[in-house]
Write a protein that holds these residues in place. Structure first.
Motif, PDB file in Angstrom:
ATOM      1  N   PRO A 264     -10.086  14.024  10.097  1.00 24.93           N
ATOM      2  CA  PRO A 264     -10.256  12.931  11.066  1.00 24.93           C
ATOM      3  C   PRO A 264     -10.551  11.584  10.392  1.00 24.93           C
ATOM      4  CG  PRO A 264     -11.340  14.895  11.851  1.00 24.93           C
ATOM      5  CD  PRO A 264     -10.872  15.207  10.463  1.00 24.93           C
ATOM      6  N   GLU A 265     -11.233  11.613   9.271  1.00 26.02           N
ATOM      7  CA  GLU A 265     -11.556  10.362   8.579  1.00 26.02           C
ATOM      8  C   GLU A 265     -10.344   9.718   7.904  1.00 26.02           C
ATOM      9  OE1 GLU A 265     -13.111  13.334   8.261  1.00 26.02           O
ATOM     10  OE2 GLU A 265     -13.756  13.664   6.159  1.00 26.02           O
ATOM     11  N   ASP A 266      -9.205  10.391   7.905  1.00 26.45           N
ATOM     12  CA  ASP A 266      -7.970   9.788   7.421  1.00 26.45           C
ATOM     13  C   ASP A 266      -7.305   8.917   8.493  1.00 26.45           C
ATOM     14  OD1 ASP A 266      -7.308  12.892   5.763  1.00 26.45           O
ATOM     15  OD2 ASP A 266      -8.002  11.032   4.829  1.00 26.45           O
ATOM     16  N   THR A 267      -7.835   8.949   9.692  1.00 27.97           N
ATOM     17  CA  THR A 267      -7.281   8.145  10.769  1.00 27.97           C
ATOM     18  C   THR A 267      -7.367   6.663  10.428  1.00 27.97           C
ATOM     19  OG1 THR A 267      -7.808   9.774  12.469  1.00 27.97           O
ATOM     20  CG2 THR A 267      -7.559   7.484  13.190  1.00 27.97           C
ATOM     21  N   ALA A 268      -6.221   5.991  10.469  1.00 30.40           N
ATOM     22  CA  ALA A 268      -6.152   4.575  10.095  1.00 30.40           C
ATOM     23  C   ALA A 268      -4.722   4.080  10.291  1.00 30.40           C
ATOM     24  CB  ALA A 268      -6.556   4.387   8.640  1.00 30.40           C
ATOM     25  N   VAL A 269      -4.559   2.782  10.170  1.00 35.91           N
ATOM     26  CA  VAL A 269      -3.218   2.214  10.024  1.00 35.91           C
ATOM     27  C   VAL A 269      -2.906   2.202   8.534  1.00 35.91           C
ATOM     28  CG1 VAL A 269      -1.731   0.232  10.396  1.00 35.91           C
ATOM     29  CG2 VAL A 269      -3.481   0.815  12.091  1.00 35.91           C
ATOM     30  N   TYR A 270      -1.758   2.748   8.177  1.00 41.79           N
ATOM     31  CA  TYR A 270      -1.354   2.840   6.779  1.00 41.79           C
ATOM     32  C   TYR A 270      -0.302   1.769   6.486  1.00 41.79           C
ATOM     33  CZ  TYR A 270      -3.957   7.126   6.060  1.00 41.79           C
ATOM     34  OH  TYR A 270      -4.980   8.044   5.927  1.00 41.79           O
ATOM     35  N   TYR A 271      -0.552   1.053   5.411  1.00 38.57           N
ATOM     36  CA  TYR A 271       0.315  -0.057   5.020  1.00 38.57           C
ATOM     37  C   TYR A 271       0.939   0.199   3.650  1.00 38.57           C
ATOM     38  CZ  TYR A 271      -2.210  -2.670   8.636  1.00 38.57           C
ATOM     39  OH  TYR A 271      -2.771  -3.089   9.824  1.00 38.57           O
ATOM     40  N   CYS A 272       2.176  -0.184   3.538  1.00 37.33           N
ATOM     41  CA  CYS A 272       2.910  -0.142   2.273  1.00 37.33           C
ATOM     42  C   CYS A 272       2.798  -1.515   1.615  1.00 37.33           C
ATOM     43  CB  CYS A 272       4.364   0.202   2.599  1.00 37.33           C
ATOM     44  SG  CYS A 272       5.493   0.168   1.225  1.00 37.33           S
ATOM     45  N   ASN A 273       2.669  -1.522   0.282  1.00 41.90           N
ATOM     46  CA  ASN A 273       2.573  -2.767  -0.470  1.00 41.90           C
ATOM     47  C   ASN A 273       3.483  -2.726  -1.694  1.00 41.90           C
ATOM     48  OD1 ASN A 273       0.997  -4.098  -3.007  1.00 41.90           O
ATOM     49  ND2 ASN A 273       0.794  -5.352  -1.176  1.00 41.90           N
ATOM     50  N   ALA A 274       4.119  -3.853  -1.967  1.00 44.95           N
ATOM     51  CA  ALA A 274       4.921  -4.020  -3.183  1.00 44.95           C
ATOM     52  C   ALA A 274       4.337  -5.174  -3.980  1.00 44.95           C
ATOM     53  CB  ALA A 274       6.375  -4.321  -2.820  1.00 44.95           C
TER      54      ALA A 274
ATOM     55  N   LEU B  56      14.355  -7.143  -2.290  1.00 43.87           N
ATOM     56  CA  LEU B  56      13.695  -7.293  -3.581  1.00 43.87           C
ATOM     57  C   LEU B  56      14.307  -6.297  -4.562  1.00 43.87           C
ATOM     58  CD1 LEU B  56      11.838  -4.554  -3.575  1.00 43.87           C
ATOM     59  CD2 LEU B  56      10.178  -5.996  -2.415  1.00 43.87           C
ATOM     60  N   THR B  57      14.035  -6.536  -5.856  1.00 40.05           N
ATOM     61  CA  THR B  57      14.477  -5.594  -6.882  1.00 40.05           C
ATOM     62  C   THR B  57      13.407  -4.524  -6.978  1.00 40.05           C
ATOM     63  OG1 THR B  57      15.615  -7.374  -8.048  1.00 40.05           O
ATOM     64  CG2 THR B  57      15.231  -5.318  -9.258  1.00 40.05           C
ATOM     65  N   PHE B  58      13.639  -3.428  -6.292  1.00 35.21           N
ATOM     66  CA  PHE B  58      12.611  -2.411  -6.068  1.00 35.21           C
ATOM     67  C   PHE B  58      12.020  -1.898  -7.375  1.00 35.21           C
ATOM     68  CE2 PHE B  58      10.428   0.429  -3.362  1.00 35.21           C
ATOM     69  CZ  PHE B  58      10.491   1.711  -3.877  1.00 35.21           C
ATOM     70  N   THR B  59      12.849  -1.721  -8.365  1.00 39.30           N
ATOM     71  CA  THR B  59      12.373  -1.136  -9.619  1.00 39.30           C
ATOM     72  C   THR B  59      11.450  -2.059 -10.400  1.00 39.30           C
ATOM     73  OG1 THR B  59      14.455  -1.868 -10.610  1.00 39.30           O
ATOM     74  CG2 THR B  59      14.334   0.427  -9.910  1.00 39.30           C
ATOM     75  N   ASN B  60      11.321  -3.314  -9.982  1.00 37.25           N
ATOM     76  CA  ASN B  60      10.402  -4.250 -10.647  1.00 37.25           C
ATOM     77  C   ASN B  60       8.995  -4.224 -10.047  1.00 37.25           C
ATOM     78  OD1 ASN B  60      12.462  -5.088 -12.299  1.00 37.25           O
ATOM     79  ND2 ASN B  60      12.827  -7.019 -11.224  1.00 37.25           N
ATOM     80  N   TYR B  61       8.836  -3.482  -8.944  1.00 33.67           N
ATOM     81  CA  TYR B  61       7.591  -3.531  -8.187  1.00 33.67           C
ATOM     82  C   TYR B  61       6.810  -2.226  -8.265  1.00 33.67           C
ATOM     83  CZ  TYR B  61       8.854  -7.971  -6.097  1.00 33.67           C
ATOM     84  OH  TYR B  61       9.161  -9.295  -5.902  1.00 33.67           O
ATOM     85  N   ALA B  62       5.524  -2.350  -8.597  1.00 31.77           N
ATOM     86  CA  ALA B  62       4.619  -1.233  -8.360  1.00 31.77           C
ATOM     87  C   ALA B  62       4.420  -1.127  -6.852  1.00 31.77           C
ATOM     88  CB  ALA B  62       3.282  -1.468  -9.047  1.00 31.77           C
ATOM     89  N   MET B  63       4.373   0.099  -6.360  1.00 32.96           N
ATOM     90  CA  MET B  63       4.244   0.332  -4.923  1.00 32.96           C
ATOM     91  C   MET B  63       2.936   1.047  -4.639  1.00 32.96           C
ATOM     92  SD  MET B  63       6.995  -1.024  -3.766  1.00 32.96           S
ATOM     93  CE  MET B  63       6.863  -0.484  -2.058  1.00 32.96           C
ATOM     94  N   SER B  64       2.369   0.743  -3.497  1.00 29.51           N
ATOM     95  CA  SER B  64       1.106   1.369  -3.143  1.00 29.51           C
ATOM     96  C   SER B  64       1.001   1.551  -1.639  1.00 29.51           C
ATOM     97  CB  SER B  64      -0.077   0.541  -3.654  1.00 29.51           C
ATOM     98  OG  SER B  64      -0.011  -0.781  -3.173  1.00 29.51           O
ATOM     99  N   TRP B  65       0.111   2.451  -1.260  1.00 29.21           N
ATOM    100  CA  TRP B  65      -0.269   2.658   0.128  1.00 29.21           C
ATOM    101  C   TRP B  65      -1.740   2.281   0.282  1.00 29.21           C
ATOM    102  CZ3 TRP B  65       3.014   3.815   4.035  1.00 29.21           C
ATOM    103  CH2 TRP B  65       4.271   4.334   3.703  1.00 29.21           C
ATOM    104  N   HIS B  66      -2.013   1.599   1.369  1.00 30.63           N
ATOM    105  CA  HIS B  66      -3.358   1.204   1.724  1.00 30.63           C
ATOM    106  C   HIS B  66      -3.588   1.650   3.163  1.00 30.63           C
ATOM    107  CE1 HIS B  66      -3.593  -1.800  -1.683  1.00 30.63           C
ATOM    108  NE2 HIS B  66      -2.312  -1.484  -1.648  1.00 30.63           N
TER     109      HIS B  66
END
Length: 120
Positions: free
Chosen positions: A88-98, A27-37
């Protein structure tokens, strides 16, 4: 084919730090807002942090403000999440999103996730 590949997860003690990376391709990376979930067992997936296309604007969930920092390197097509003072409450699966919006079209891609476990 768009690919988002997260890395950097693991087991860390409370108060420790981790740095997650998400490498994007196809993808054209600079066109995408990126986030973590993140998604903890038995809970809904929640937004952790988001960064604008050029990196000039960021937003965070209240639960991580002051502890986590999102950044991006557009030359490397990579977004990062620096996580400090982990709980401990930060324990989770972390996902990247574009995500990109073009008119009424939304282009939305997810990585496969990386496990973060905060435990003594």
């Amino acid at each position: 084919q768009v690919k988002l590949v997260e890395s950097g997860g693991g087991l860390v003690q409370p108060g420790g730090s981790l740095r997650l990376s998400c490498a994007a391709s196809g993808l054209t990376f600079t066109n995408y807002a990126m986030s973590w979930h993140r998604q903890a067992p038995g809970k809904e997936r929640e937004l952790v942090a988001v960064i604008s296309t050029a990196g000039g604007s960021t937003n965070y969930a209240d639960s991580v403000k002051g502890r986590f920092t999102i950044s991006r390197d557009n030359a490397k097509n990579t977004v990062y999440l620096q996580m400090n003072s982990l709980k401990p409450e930060d324990t989770a699966v972390y996902y990247c999103n574009a995500r990109q919006y073009i008119g009424t079209q939304t282009y939305n891609y997810w990585g496969q996730g990386t496990q973060v476990t905060v435990s003594s």
